[in-house]
Motif scaffolding. Structure first.
Motif, PDB file in Angstrom:
ATOM      1  N   LYS A 132       3.067  28.334  -7.463  1.00 46.44           N
ATOM      2  CA  LYS A 132       2.731  27.070  -8.141  1.00 46.44           C
ATOM      3  C   LYS A 132       2.855  25.852  -7.210  1.00 46.44           C
ATOM      4  CE  LYS A 132       4.026  27.923 -12.448  1.00 46.44           C
ATOM      5  NZ  LYS A 132       4.983  27.813 -13.551  1.00 46.44           N
TER       6      LYS A 132
ATOM      7  N   GLN B 151      -6.704   6.914  -9.872  1.00 45.24           N
ATOM      8  CA  GLN B 151      -6.277   6.209  -8.655  1.00 45.24           C
ATOM      9  C   GLN B 151      -6.011   7.220  -7.517  1.00 45.24           C
ATOM     10  OE1 GLN B 151      -2.526   4.149  -8.896  1.00 45.24           O
ATOM     11  NE2 GLN B 151      -3.322   2.417  -7.744  1.00 45.24           N
ATOM     12  N   PHE B 152      -5.381   8.335  -7.871  1.00 48.23           N
ATOM     13  CA  PHE B 152      -5.111   9.378  -6.875  1.00 48.23           C
ATOM     14  C   PHE B 152      -6.418   9.905  -6.286  1.00 48.23           C
ATOM     15  CE2 PHE B 152      -5.087  13.936  -6.024  1.00 48.23           C
ATOM     16  CZ  PHE B 152      -4.144  14.014  -5.015  1.00 48.23           C
TER      17      PHE B 152
ATOM     18  N   GLU C 219      -6.503  17.653 -15.798  1.00 51.84           N
ATOM     19  CA  GLU C 219      -5.339  17.012 -15.162  1.00 51.84           C
ATOM     20  C   GLU C 219      -5.793  16.106 -14.010  1.00 51.84           C
ATOM     21  OE1 GLU C 219      -2.210  16.830 -15.815  1.00 51.84           O
ATOM     22  OE2 GLU C 219      -1.231  16.327 -13.917  1.00 51.84           O
TER      23      GLU C 219
ATOM     24  N   MET D 168       2.027   5.952  -7.332  1.00 56.32           N
ATOM     25  CA  MET D 168       0.895   6.369  -8.180  1.00 56.32           C
ATOM     26  C   MET D 168       1.117   7.794  -8.699  1.00 56.32           C
ATOM     27  SD  MET D 168      -2.179   7.172  -5.558  1.00 56.32           S
ATOM     28  CE  MET D 168      -2.038   8.502  -4.374  1.00 56.32           C
ATOM     29  N   THR D 169       0.587   8.073  -9.873  1.00 58.32           N
ATOM     30  CA  THR D 169       0.795   9.414 -10.438  1.00 58.32           C
ATOM     31  C   THR D 169      -0.140  10.407  -9.755  1.00 58.32           C
ATOM     32  OG1 THR D 169      -0.827   8.982 -12.149  1.00 58.32           O
ATOM     33  CG2 THR D 169       1.485   8.540 -12.700  1.00 58.32           C
ATOM     34  N   LYS D 170       0.370  11.627  -9.593  1.00 60.34           N
ATOM     35  CA  LYS D 170      -0.424  12.674  -8.936  1.00 60.34           C
ATOM     36  C   LYS D 170      -0.596  13.852  -9.890  1.00 60.34           C
ATOM     37  CE  LYS D 170       1.702  10.539  -5.275  1.00 60.34           C
ATOM     38  NZ  LYS D 170       2.972   9.829  -5.263  1.00 60.34           N
ATOM     39  N   PRO D 171      -1.699  14.578  -9.727  1.00 58.83           N
ATOM     40  CA  PRO D 171      -1.879  15.749 -10.600  1.00 58.83           C
ATOM     41  C   PRO D 171      -0.802  16.802 -10.342  1.00 58.83           C
ATOM     42  CG  PRO D 171      -3.594  15.646  -8.921  1.00 58.83           C
ATOM     43  CD  PRO D 171      -2.824  14.378  -8.817  1.00 58.83           C
ATOM     44  N   GLU D 172      -0.276  17.360 -11.401  1.00 62.46           N
ATOM     45  CA  GLU D 172       0.780  18.374 -11.284  1.00 62.46           C
ATOM     46  C   GLU D 172       0.288  19.709 -11.829  1.00 62.46           C
ATOM     47  OE1 GLU D 172       3.661  18.027  -9.837  1.00 62.46           O
ATOM     48  OE2 GLU D 172       3.517  15.870  -9.470  1.00 62.46           O
ATOM     49  N   VAL D 173       0.765  20.767 -11.216  1.00 56.89           N
ATOM     50  CA  VAL D 173       0.428  22.109 -11.711  1.00 56.89           C
ATOM     51  C   VAL D 173       1.637  22.605 -12.485  1.00 56.89           C
ATOM     52  CG1 VAL D 173      -0.163  24.468 -11.038  1.00 56.89           C
ATOM     53  CG2 VAL D 173      -1.065  22.536  -9.738  1.00 56.89           C
ATOM     54  N   THR D 174       1.494  22.693 -13.805  1.00 57.29           N
ATOM     55  CA  THR D 174       2.655  23.098 -14.603  1.00 57.29           C
ATOM     56  C   THR D 174       2.582  24.562 -15.032  1.00 57.29           C
ATOM     57  OG1 THR D 174       1.495  22.164 -16.481  1.00 57.29           O
ATOM     58  CG2 THR D 174       3.263  20.832 -15.528  1.00 57.29           C
ATOM     59  N   ASN D 175       1.366  25.035 -15.239  1.00 59.79           N
ATOM     60  CA  ASN D 175       1.229  26.407 -15.729  1.00 59.79           C
ATOM     61  C   ASN D 175      -0.023  27.050 -15.135  1.00 59.79           C
ATOM     62  OD1 ASN D 175       1.640  28.672 -17.352  1.00 59.79           O
ATOM     63  ND2 ASN D 175       0.227  27.881 -18.899  1.00 59.79           N
TER      64      ASN D 175
ATOM     65  N   LEU E 227      -6.698  22.234 -15.246  1.00 54.94           N
ATOM     66  CA  LEU E 227      -6.414  21.452 -14.030  1.00 54.94           C
ATOM     67  C   LEU E 227      -7.503  20.428 -13.737  1.00 54.94           C
ATOM     68  CD1 LEU E 227      -4.665  24.069 -11.756  1.00 54.94           C
ATOM     69  CD2 LEU E 227      -3.699  21.985 -12.709  1.00 54.94           C
TER      70      LEU E 227
ATOM     71  N   PHE F 174       0.831  -1.207   0.000  1.00 52.54           N
ATOM     72  CA  PHE F 174       0.000   0.000   0.000  1.00 52.54           C
ATOM     73  C   PHE F 174       0.870   1.264   0.000  1.00 52.54           C
ATOM     74  CE2 PHE F 174      -2.651   3.184   2.330  1.00 52.54           C
ATOM     75  CZ  PHE F 174      -3.588   3.363   1.325  1.00 52.54           C
ATOM     76  N   GLU F 175       1.908   1.228   0.831  1.00 53.62           N
ATOM     77  CA  GLU F 175       2.828   2.373   0.876  1.00 53.62           C
ATOM     78  C   GLU F 175       3.481   2.599  -0.478  1.00 53.62           C
ATOM     79  OE1 GLU F 175       5.189   1.889   4.700  1.00 53.62           O
ATOM     80  OE2 GLU F 175       5.737   3.910   4.028  1.00 53.62           O
TER      81      GLU F 175
ATOM     82  N   HIS G 229      -5.875  11.252 -13.205  1.00 56.30           N
ATOM     83  CA  HIS G 229      -5.283  10.519 -12.082  1.00 56.30           C
ATOM     84  C   HIS G 229      -6.382   9.895 -11.227  1.00 56.30           C
ATOM     85  CE1 HIS G 229      -1.397  12.310 -13.147  1.00 56.30           C
ATOM     86  NE2 HIS G 229      -2.114  13.380 -13.407  1.00 56.30           N
TER      87      HIS G 229
ATOM     88  N   LYS H  28       2.275   1.698  -3.318  1.00 56.77           N
ATOM     89  CA  LYS H  28       1.252   2.179  -4.253  1.00 56.77           C
ATOM     90  C   LYS H  28       1.089   3.695  -4.120  1.00 56.77           C
ATOM     91  CE  LYS H  28      -3.727   2.200  -4.660  1.00 56.77           C
ATOM     92  NZ  LYS H  28      -4.970   1.753  -4.063  1.00 56.77           N
ATOM     93  N   LEU H  29       1.066   4.167  -2.866  1.00 52.97           N
ATOM     94  CA  LEU H  29       0.919   5.611  -2.629  1.00 52.97           C
ATOM     95  C   LEU H  29       2.098   6.389  -3.198  1.00 52.97           C
ATOM     96  CD1 LEU H  29      -0.409   5.989   1.048  1.00 52.97           C
ATOM     97  CD2 LEU H  29      -1.671   6.252  -1.076  1.00 52.97           C
TER      98      LEU H  29
ATOM     99  N   ARG I 167      -3.837  19.076  -4.383  1.00 55.12           N
ATOM    100  CA  ARG I 167      -3.727  17.647  -4.059  1.00 55.12           C
ATOM    101  C   ARG I 167      -4.352  17.326  -2.702  1.00 55.12           C
ATOM    102  NH1 ARG I 167       0.869  18.518  -7.261  1.00 55.12           N
ATOM    103  NH2 ARG I 167       2.043  19.373  -5.525  1.00 55.12           N
TER     104      ARG I 167
END
Lengths: 139, 185
Positions: free
Chosen positions: B26, B124-125, B118, A13-20, B115, A6-7, B122, A9-10, B34
Motif C-alpha cells: 500500500k 491542487q495536488f 480520490e 496541501m492534501t495528497k491522494p491517499e491509498v487506504t484500501n 482511486l 510555496f514550500e 486533490h 503550500k507543498l 503520487r
C-alpha cells in the motif's frame, strides 16, 4: 509566490491517499506462486564444460594427442553439435548474463561495489566460463 | 517480528513474501500513484516493483538499509524508467496466474474507480504534479519524496543513494523550478 510560501503550500496541501486495495491479496498470492522461469542455469553450460573436460582427460591419458587435435577431431565428427555447444551457447550465455548484470545494477541503484558483486557473482562466473569455452574452442 | 526474521523466513519459505507484501504494498502503491497520477501505470509499476523484489530478495543483504528503503529504491528506479522511456509495461495482470481472474479484474476495477475519485479530490495536488512532471527526473524524485511522501533528509539520502549536500542542492534548485512552473499555471 514567495519561496517560503510555496514550500508551505507543498507541505500543507492534501495528497491522494491509498487506504484500501482490494486486489492486493490476490496479487500477492499470484506473485509468490510464480515459479522462476530463468533459463540461466548451470545445466546448459554443463554440456560444453563436460565435453571440454572429456577432451582434456583424453589429452592427459593419451599423450600422443593434443587438446587442439582432439577438439578438431570432435568438430569434424560432430559439426552441428560443436557449433551449438562451443559457440552458440557460450555467446548466448554471455549476452543473457550481461543483461542480467545490467538489471541487477538498475535494481540495486548503484550500490556499493561489494554488494553489487555479491548480487551478481553468479552471472560474472557464467560469463567467465563462457569466455573460457570460446577460448578453448578457438585454440 | 523484526525485518531480519522476516527476511530469514522468506529465504526458507518464499510464500512468506506475502507478509512483506502486506506491510509495504500500500505505501509503495501510494508513492507511485503520487508520482504518476495515473492508476493503470501505478498498478503495473507497483506489481513490477514487487516481482523484482521477490526475485531478488535472496540477494538483498540486510546491511545498512531497511527492506522498506530497498523497496522505495526499486520503485523509484521503476518510475524513473517509466518517465525516461515512457516504457509500456507488459502488464503482469495479463500474464499472472490468478485463481479467479474475473474476481481479480473486478477488484482491480473497484480499486481504479475508488482511486481515480480520490485523485480528483486533490485538484491542487494534480496541478503541482503536472508541473513537477515537466522537470528533469532528478528533481521529481527528491521533491516527491520530501513533499508528497514526507520523508526526511536521512531517508531520502538512503533511498536515492546520494549524499546530503547533493540532496539539498537538488531540492533547492528543483523547488525554484517547480515554483516558476506553478506560477505560470
Amino acid at each position: 509566490m514567495e519561496m517560503e510560501n510555496f514550500e508551505e503550500k507543498l507541505t500543507q496541501m492534501t495528497k491522494p491517499e491509498v487506504t484500501n486495495l482490494k486486489h492486493q491479496d490476490m496479487l500477492a498470492n499470484a506473485i509468490t506462486k510464480a515459479k522462476d522461469k530463468s533459463v540461466n542455469s548451470w545445466w546448459w553450460l554443463s554440456i560444453p564444460l563436460y565435453l571440454i573436460v572429456t577432451l582434456l582427460m583424453k589429452t592427459i591419458f593419451m599423450p600422443q594427442t593434443t587438446l587442439r587435435l582432439n577438439i578438431h577431431d570432435f568438430t569434424s565428427r560432430e559439426i552441428y553439435s560443436s557449433i551449438l555447444f562451443f559457440i552458440v551457447l557460450p555467446i548466448l550465455f554471455i549476452v543473457i548474463n550481461f543483461i542480467s548484470i545490467r538489471n541487477i545494477y538498475f535494481l540495486s541503484g548503484s550500490q556499493k561495489s561489494i554488494s553489487f558483486l555479491r548480487a551478481s557473482w553468479f552471472n560474472v562466473l557464467m560469463i567467465i566460463f563462457s569466455i573460457l569455452i570460446l577460448i578453448i574452442y578457438s585454440l | 517480528m523484526t525485518e531480519i526474521d522476516l527476511l530469514n523466513r522468506i529465504k526458507n519459505n518464499p510464500d512468506d513474501f506475502s507478509e512483506l507484501f502486506k506491510l509495504y504494498y500500500k505505501p509503495i502503491f501510494g508513492y507511485i500513484l503520487r508520482r504518476t497520477g495515473n492508476f493503470d501505470d501505478t498498478a503495473d509499476i507497483a506489481s513490477d516493483t514487487f516481482i523484482k523484489a521477490f526475485r531478488h530478495i535472496n540477494n538483498f543483504s540486510y546491511k545498512g538499509i531497511s527492506v522498506k528503503v530497498w523497496l522505495y529504491r526499486i520503485a523509484t528506479n521503476e518510475v524513473n524508467m517509466y518517465f525516461r522511456h515512457k516504457q509500456k509495461h507488459n502488464s503482469v495482470f495479463e500474464k499472472a496466474d490468478f485463481e479467479n481472474k474475473s474476481l481479480f479484474n473486478n477488484f482491480l476495477h473497484d480499486d481504479k474507480r475508488e482511486l481515480e475519485m480520490e485523485l480528483q479530490k486533490h485538484d491542487q495536488f494534480l496541478q503541482v504534479l503536472n508541473g513537477l512532471k515537466t522537470l528533469p527526473i532528478k528533481y521529481q524524485e527528491v521533491i516527491s519524496l520530501r513533499y508528497f511522501e514526507g520523508k526526511d533528509n536521512r531517508e531520502i539520502v538512503e533511498i536515492l543513494n546520494i549524499n546530503e549536500g547533493t540532496l539539498k542542492s537538488l531540492l533547492s534548485r528543483g523547488l525554484e523550478k517547480l515554483r516558476k512552473k506553478c506560477n505560470q499555471i
